[in-house]
Design an enzyme around this catalytic site. Structure first.
Site: not given
Ligand code: NAP
Length: 257
Positions: A135, A148
């Site tokens: 991130s 985080y």
């Molecule tokens: N969105 C942002 O602003 C942002 C910015 C920087 C970095 N990131 C990084 O990008 C990555 C993805 O984030 P996102 O924004 O796409 O989040 P998201 O839309 O909330 O999706 C999270 C995904 O992770 C899965 N997940 C959550 N807990 C889990 C567990 N205990 N075991 C297995 N799978 C699990 C969820 O599965 P289910 O919900 O279907 O169970 C979902 O597929 C993360 O590592 C985050 O740190 C995000």
């Protein structure tokens, strides 16, 4: 037969876009999610073979189950996206320690456990590509998301070290550093009452995933996931003192009263 890609967090957000775009590039997908919705992945990607794996990656047994499912396919593993992750907003004074331990288990421990299997398999194969979602929070202190940010800094540093070790095995490791992205992520983190609550101004997850995959296939060490404004912000972070970045971050992440 198509090549095979494993994507964690493939049911939603950035991970779903990574899976979709890898499928468009002709990869079969093993996709991991914690909840039921991962089982809809096959319908969403009808043009390739999909193995949905429902598992809680925050538990060691969950990681081992995922790996056993991948190994049972008996196929080389060409691409892995270690992407599943979560956050928790709020003042560290108030946040729940169990939730923080769960986040560390998912964002760090599970990634290390799964990476151990993946690198051993890819080293044997003498090829492979690993995309690690970190991130832009890895580039700044993250008050009011104070655990985080360090979990993402861990993954950024881990990716860079692993990259150097794996070069001699023909395995490329790339870190993806998304800026704020329009997914469910901040709502799930309980940050609806902060600047991060609205998705209106955030990056498109499709763009973030595309930048990650382009960098992975180009063999780059890391890439900022986002638009021009996001990339300019990342550049600025290289020069600003930590104290200044910390204050700026708090303005956006501190819950409104
Ligand atoms: N969105 C942002 O602003 C942002 C910015 C920087 C970095 N990131 C990084 O990008 C990555 C993805 O984030 P996102 O924004 O796409 O989040 P998201 O839309 O909330 O999706 C999270 C995904 O992770 C899965 N997940 C959550 N807990 C889990 C567990 N205990 N075991 C297995 N799978 C699990 C969820 O599965 P289910 O919900 O279907 O169970 C979902 O597929 C993360 O590592 C985050 O740190 C995000």
């Amino acid at each position: 037969m198509n090549k095979l890609a494993l994507v964690t967090g493939a049911s939603a957000g950035i991970g779903f876009e990574l899976a979709r775009q890898l499928a468009d590039r002709g990869y079969d997908i093993a996709g991991v999610g914690a909840g039921e919705r991962i089982n809809q992945l096959s319908d969403k990607l009808p043009h390739v073979r999909v193995l949905p794996i429902q598992a809680d990656l925050s538990a060691e047994e969950g990681v081992e189950y995922v790996w056993s499912e991948v190994e049972a396919l008996g196929r080389p593993l060409d691409v892995v996206a270690l992407n599943a992750g979560k956050s928790l907003g709020g003042a560290f004074l108030d946040t729940d320690l169990d939730e923080e331990k769960h986040m560390i288990a998912l964002n760090i421990t599970s990634q290390v456990l799964l990476a151990k299997h993946v690198v051993r398999k890819m080293a044997d194969q003498r090829h492979g590509r690993i995309l690690i979602t970190s991130s832009m929070s890895a580039l700044t202190p993250t008050p009011y998301e104070s655990i985080y940010g360090p979990t993402r800094a861990f993954m950024f540093s881990f990716a860079q070290g692993l990259r150097e070790e794996m070069r001699e095995y023909g395995v490329n490791v790339t870190a993806l550093l998304p800026g704020a992205t329009a997914t469910d992520f901040h709502q799930t983190a309980g940050m609806g009452n902060t600047m991060f609550g609205s998705n209106d101004w955030k990056n498109d997850p499709a763009l973030v995933a595309q930048r990650g995959l382009d960098a992975l296939f180009a063999g780059k060490d890391h890439v900022i996931g986002g638009d021009r404004r996001t990339r300019r912000d990342a550049l600025l972070k290289k020069f600003l003192p930590e104290a200044v970045k910390s204050r700026q971050f708090a303005r956006d992440s501190k819950p409104n009263q």
